[in-house]
Design a protein around this motif. Sequence first.
Motif, mmCIF file in Angstrom:
data_model
loop_
_atom_site.group_PDB
_atom_site.id
_atom_site.type_symbol
_atom_site.label_atom_id
_atom_site.label_comp_id
_atom_site.label_asym_id
_atom_site.label_seq_id
_atom_site.Cartn_x
_atom_site.Cartn_y
_atom_site.Cartn_z
ATOM 1 N N PHE A 91 0.826 -1.203 0.000
ATOM 2 C CA PHE A 91 0.000 0.000 0.000
ATOM 3 C C PHE A 91 0.865 1.261 0.000
ATOM 4 N N GLU A 92 1.971 1.242 0.732
ATOM 5 C CA GLU A 92 2.809 2.418 0.908
ATOM 6 C C GLU A 92 3.776 2.666 -0.250
ATOM 7 N N TYR A 93 4.135 1.609 -1.019
ATOM 8 C CA TYR A 93 5.188 1.734 -2.018
ATOM 9 C C TYR A 93 4.783 1.134 -3.365
ATOM 10 N N PHE A 94 5.433 1.634 -4.424
ATOM 11 C CA PHE A 94 5.400 0.973 -5.722
ATOM 12 C C PHE A 94 6.507 -0.062 -5.702
ATOM 13 N N ILE A 95 6.197 -1.308 -6.032
ATOM 14 C CA ILE A 95 7.208 -2.361 -6.039
ATOM 15 C C ILE A 95 7.838 -2.404 -7.424
ATOM 16 N N LEU A 96 9.154 -2.141 -7.481
ATOM 17 C CA LEU A 96 9.871 -2.099 -8.737
ATOM 18 C C LEU A 96 10.449 -3.462 -9.122
ATOM 19 N N GLU A 97 11.056 -4.160 -8.149
ATOM 20 C CA GLU A 97 11.658 -5.459 -8.425
ATOM 21 C C GLU A 97 11.746 -6.264 -7.134
ATOM 22 N N GLU A 98 11.557 -7.581 -7.238
ATOM 23 C CA GLU A 98 11.589 -8.452 -6.068
ATOM 24 C C GLU A 98 12.770 -9.414 -6.141
ATOM 25 N N PHE A 99 13.280 -9.796 -4.960
ATOM 26 C CA PHE A 99 14.364 -10.754 -4.839
ATOM 27 C C PHE A 99 14.047 -11.731 -3.714
ATOM 28 N N GLU A 100 14.613 -12.946 -3.803
ATOM 29 C CA GLU A 100 14.518 -13.922 -2.733
ATOM 30 C C GLU A 100 15.880 -14.021 -2.079
ATOM 31 N N ALA A 101 15.921 -13.944 -0.741
ATOM 32 C CA ALA A 101 17.193 -13.974 -0.024
ATOM 33 C C ALA A 101 17.096 -14.902 1.178
ATOM 34 N N GLY A 102 18.198 -15.552 1.469
ATOM 35 C CA GLY A 102 18.301 -16.332 2.693
ATOM 36 C C GLY A 102 18.688 -15.398 3.828
#
Length: 150
Positions: free
Chosen positions: A12-23
């Motif tokens: 709701f607060e942000y535009f999501i530009l790119e996602e990553f998966e991290a350990g």
Amino acid sequence: MEVIAENRKARFEYFILEEFEAGMVLLSSEVKSLRERKTNISDAYVIEKNGEIWLHNMHIAEYKAANKKKHKPKRERKLLLHKKEINKLIGQIKTTGVTIVPLSIYSNDKGLVKTRIAIVKGKKLYDKRATIKQREWNREKSRLSKNNLQ
């Protein structure tokens, strides 16, 4: 995939530009506390320190049954990513108006705890209003289609 915690406020607060998966580098008491879903990631954010990516301000409650290796609830946690991903994130952090926040924490099919982080840009007030308007319109549309089917 079993979701442990989700940052619903981030979408709701942000535009999501790119996602990553991290350990994540976690202590044993933290993993046990996460399995009990005693965590909060709504105020968490990601920073770069010495060429590494760290997760700040994520609260994991202390595990009651732990005797010797108790952890601090809001300690910094190192994120595990590939070098290319780290370099990309560091470059994006330096851009103005862009930050990195965790979207969710989950355990994968092997039982490892992972976090989904995203490069985000803050929304203005009118963007948030448009998001609310679109959500309400989608609800109304689904109600109308349900009524027409009956």
